[in-house]
Design a protein around this motif. Structure first.
Motif, PDB file in Angstrom:
ATOM      1  N   LEU A  46       0.852  -1.181   0.000  1.00 41.84           N
ATOM      2  CA  LEU A  46       0.000   0.000   0.000  1.00 41.84           C
ATOM      3  C   LEU A  46       0.891   1.235   0.000  1.00 41.84           C
ATOM      4  CD1 LEU A  46      -2.835   1.217   0.158  1.00 41.84           C
ATOM      5  CD2 LEU A  46      -2.671   1.026   2.655  1.00 41.84           C
ATOM      6  N   ASP A  47       0.829   1.991  -1.093  1.00 42.59           N
ATOM      7  CA  ASP A  47       1.642   3.202  -1.259  1.00 42.59           C
ATOM      8  C   ASP A  47       0.867   4.398  -0.704  1.00 42.59           C
ATOM      9  OD1 ASP A  47       3.279   5.262  -2.063  1.00 42.59           O
ATOM     10  OD2 ASP A  47       3.018   4.910  -4.214  1.00 42.59           O
ATOM     11  N   LEU A  48       1.372   4.957   0.380  1.00 44.00           N
ATOM     12  CA  LEU A  48       0.718   6.085   1.048  1.00 44.00           C
ATOM     13  C   LEU A  48       1.464   7.402   0.824  1.00 44.00           C
ATOM     14  CD1 LEU A  48      -0.149   4.263   4.389  1.00 44.00           C
ATOM     15  CD2 LEU A  48      -1.707   4.813   2.514  1.00 44.00           C
ATOM     16  N   ALA A  49       2.282   7.478  -0.219  1.00 39.77           N
ATOM     17  CA  ALA A  49       3.127   8.655  -0.444  1.00 39.77           C
ATOM     18  C   ALA A  49       2.333   9.940  -0.646  1.00 39.77           C
ATOM     19  CB  ALA A  49       4.050   8.420  -1.643  1.00 39.77           C
ATOM     20  N   ARG A  50       1.107   9.836  -1.148  1.00 38.77           N
ATOM     21  CA  ARG A  50       0.301  11.037  -1.379  1.00 38.77           C
ATOM     22  C   ARG A  50      -0.586  11.398  -0.189  1.00 38.77           C
ATOM     23  NH1 ARG A  50      -1.674  10.659  -7.664  1.00 38.77           N
ATOM     24  NH2 ARG A  50       0.355  10.127  -8.518  1.00 38.77           N
ATOM     25  N   VAL A  51      -0.666  10.508   0.788  1.00 43.39           N
ATOM     26  CA  VAL A  51      -1.551  10.724   1.933  1.00 43.39           C
ATOM     27  C   VAL A  51      -0.856  11.632   2.952  1.00 43.39           C
ATOM     28  CG1 VAL A  51      -2.832   9.612   3.796  1.00 43.39           C
ATOM     29  CG2 VAL A  51      -2.660   8.488   1.561  1.00 43.39           C
ATOM     30  N   GLN A  52      -1.461  12.787   3.178  1.00 39.92           N
ATOM     31  CA  GLN A  52      -0.903  13.766   4.112  1.00 39.92           C
ATOM     32  C   GLN A  52      -1.557  13.712   5.489  1.00 39.92           C
ATOM     33  OE1 GLN A  52       1.770  15.705   3.334  1.00 39.92           O
ATOM     34  NE2 GLN A  52       1.780  14.554   1.419  1.00 39.92           N
ATOM     35  N   PHE A  53      -2.732  13.075   5.570  1.00 39.94           N
ATOM     36  CA  PHE A  53      -3.464  13.030   6.839  1.00 39.94           C
ATOM     37  C   PHE A  53      -4.114  11.662   7.010  1.00 39.94           C
ATOM     38  CE2 PHE A  53      -7.354  13.495   9.347  1.00 39.94           C
ATOM     39  CZ  PHE A  53      -6.845  14.052  10.500  1.00 39.94           C
ATOM     40  N   LEU A  54      -3.951  11.094   8.192  1.00 37.40           N
ATOM     41  CA  LEU A  54      -4.543   9.804   8.533  1.00 37.40           C
ATOM     42  C   LEU A  54      -5.057   9.902   9.959  1.00 37.40           C
ATOM     43  CD1 LEU A  54      -4.712   6.697   7.596  1.00 37.40           C
ATOM     44  CD2 LEU A  54      -2.718   6.414   9.052  1.00 37.40           C
ATOM     45  N   ASP A  55      -6.375   9.723  10.143  1.00 29.29           N
ATOM     46  CA  ASP A  55      -6.908   9.752  11.504  1.00 29.29           C
ATOM     47  C   ASP A  55      -7.145   8.317  11.985  1.00 29.29           C
ATOM     48  OD1 ASP A  55      -9.312   8.910  10.347  1.00 29.29           O
ATOM     49  OD2 ASP A  55     -10.420  10.723  10.877  1.00 29.29           O
ATOM     50  N   SER A  56      -7.759   8.185  13.156  1.00 31.10           N
ATOM     51  CA  SER A  56      -7.954   6.851  13.730  1.00 31.10           C
ATOM     52  C   SER A  56      -8.861   5.988  12.867  1.00 31.10           C
ATOM     53  CB  SER A  56      -8.519   6.956  15.145  1.00 31.10           C
ATOM     54  OG  SER A  56      -9.764   7.625  15.133  1.00 31.10           O
ATOM     55  N   SER A  57      -9.824   6.591  12.189  1.00 33.19           N
ATOM     56  CA  SER A  57     -10.689   5.823  11.288  1.00 33.19           C
ATOM     57  C   SER A  57      -9.891   5.289  10.103  1.00 33.19           C
ATOM     58  CB  SER A  57     -11.845   6.687  10.774  1.00 33.19           C
ATOM     59  OG  SER A  57     -12.668   7.093  11.827  1.00 33.19           O
ATOM     60  N   GLY A  58      -9.005   6.110   9.574  1.00 40.52           N
ATOM     61  CA  GLY A  58      -8.149   5.677   8.469  1.00 40.52           C
ATOM     62  C   GLY A  58      -7.197   4.575   8.897  1.00 40.52           C
ATOM     63  N   LEU A  59      -6.628   4.728  10.081  1.00 38.95           N
ATOM     64  CA  LEU A  59      -5.744   3.695  10.620  1.00 38.95           C
ATOM     65  C   LEU A  59      -6.518   2.393  10.817  1.00 38.95           C
ATOM     66  CD1 LEU A  59      -2.923   2.979  11.705  1.00 38.95           C
ATOM     67  CD2 LEU A  59      -3.703   3.773  13.941  1.00 38.95           C
ATOM     68  N   GLY A  60      -7.721   2.511  11.349  1.00 37.25           N
ATOM     69  CA  GLY A  60      -8.564   1.338  11.537  1.00 37.25           C
ATOM     70  C   GLY A  60      -8.899   0.655  10.220  1.00 37.25           C
ATOM     71  N   ALA A  61      -9.102   1.438   9.173  1.00 39.51           N
ATOM     72  CA  ALA A  61      -9.404   0.869   7.859  1.00 39.51           C
ATOM     73  C   ALA A  61      -8.204   0.100   7.303  1.00 39.51           C
ATOM     74  CB  ALA A  61      -9.825   1.976   6.891  1.00 39.51           C
ATOM     75  N   ILE A  62      -7.002   0.627   7.511  1.00 38.18           N
ATOM     76  CA  ILE A  62      -5.795  -0.063   7.043  1.00 38.18           C
ATOM     77  C   ILE A  62      -5.623  -1.379   7.807  1.00 38.18           C
ATOM     78  CG2 ILE A  62      -3.272   0.058   6.923  1.00 38.18           C
ATOM     79  CD1 ILE A  62      -3.630   3.087   6.317  1.00 38.18           C
ATOM     80  N   VAL A  63      -5.853  -1.353   9.111  1.00 33.53           N
ATOM     81  CA  VAL A  63      -5.780  -2.574   9.914  1.00 33.53           C
ATOM     82  C   VAL A  63      -6.847  -3.567   9.452  1.00 33.53           C
ATOM     83  CG1 VAL A  63      -6.065  -3.530  12.240  1.00 33.53           C
ATOM     84  CG2 VAL A  63      -4.727  -1.447  11.903  1.00 33.53           C
ATOM     85  N   ALA A  64      -8.042  -3.078   9.144  1.00 34.95           N
ATOM     86  CA  ALA A  64      -9.117  -3.951   8.661  1.00 34.95           C
ATOM     87  C   ALA A  64      -8.740  -4.621   7.339  1.00 34.95           C
ATOM     88  CB  ALA A  64     -10.412  -3.158   8.510  1.00 34.95           C
ATOM     89  N   VAL A  65      -8.068  -3.879   6.463  1.00 34.11           N
ATOM     90  CA  VAL A  65      -7.618  -4.462   5.187  1.00 34.11           C
ATOM     91  C   VAL A  65      -6.614  -5.579   5.455  1.00 34.11           C
ATOM     92  CG1 VAL A  65      -6.307  -4.001   3.070  1.00 34.11           C
ATOM     93  CG2 VAL A  65      -8.107  -2.411   3.808  1.00 34.11           C
ATOM     94  N   LYS A  66      -5.710  -5.347   6.397  1.00 36.83           N
ATOM     95  CA  LYS A  66      -4.751  -6.389   6.767  1.00 36.83           C
ATOM     96  C   LYS A  66      -5.483  -7.653   7.213  1.00 36.83           C
ATOM     97  CE  LYS A  66      -0.861  -7.176   9.974  1.00 36.83           C
ATOM     98  NZ  LYS A  66       0.060  -7.736   9.011  1.00 36.83           N
ATOM     99  N   LYS A  67      -6.525  -7.491   8.022  1.00 42.93           N
ATOM    100  CA  LYS A  67      -7.306  -8.639   8.491  1.00 42.93           C
ATOM    101  C   LYS A  67      -8.083  -9.292   7.351  1.00 42.93           C
ATOM    102  CE  LYS A  67      -7.815  -7.097  13.245  1.00 42.93           C
ATOM    103  NZ  LYS A  67      -8.751  -6.654  14.283  1.00 42.93           N
ATOM    104  N   LEU A  68      -8.621  -8.475   6.432  1.00 39.91           N
ATOM    105  CA  LEU A  68      -9.363  -9.005   5.290  1.00 39.91           C
ATOM    106  C   LEU A  68      -8.497  -9.904   4.409  1.00 39.91           C
ATOM    107  CD1 LEU A  68     -11.427  -5.919   4.050  1.00 39.91           C
ATOM    108  CD2 LEU A  68     -12.361  -8.066   4.894  1.00 39.91           C
TER     109      LEU A  68
END
Length: 113
Positions: A46-68
């Motif tokens: 997952l390339d996050l080079a363009r992402v300038q902001f990540l909140d707890s919901s975004g972090l949770g979504a990335i963790v959810a993808v890992k679990k998926l």
């Protein structure tokens, strides 16, 4: 939520074409990631080079993808901006994910594995 994918031998890279993953976009991000990685290789970068902001919901979504992806597939991260890297460090998620400086470095690791 726009994602760009590139499938290579042994790895699929997914670039987030947005400047933030937050409460407003987290569910859409997770759904799109599920769709683009459904039938791909075992390694997902997952390339996050363009992402300038990540909140707890975004972090949770990335963790959810890992679990998926399940236990037989791996989600690796690449190109974290300083603010996004700080979120991973402060939450100690940097110990859960393999983090590469760039997609090229991640892909070279995948090719040699």
């Amino acid at each position: 939520m726009q994602l760009q994918t590139q499938t290579r031998p042994k790895v699929i890279s997914v670039t987030v074409i947005e400047d933030r993953i937050d409460a407003a976009t987290a569910i859409q991000f997770k759904e799109k990631m599920r769709d683009v990685t459904k039938n791909g290789p075992d390694r997902v970068v997952l390339d996050l080079a363009r992402v300038q902001f990540l909140d707890s919901s975004g972090l949770g979504a990335i963790v959810a993808v890992k679990k998926l992806l399940g236990p037989d597939r791996v989600l690796e991260l690449a190109g974290l901006t300083p603010t996004v890297e700080k979120v991973f460090r402060l939450t100690r998620m940097d110990s859960i994910f393999t983090i590469h400086p760039s997609v090229d470095v991640a892909v070279s690791h995948a090719a040699s594995a």
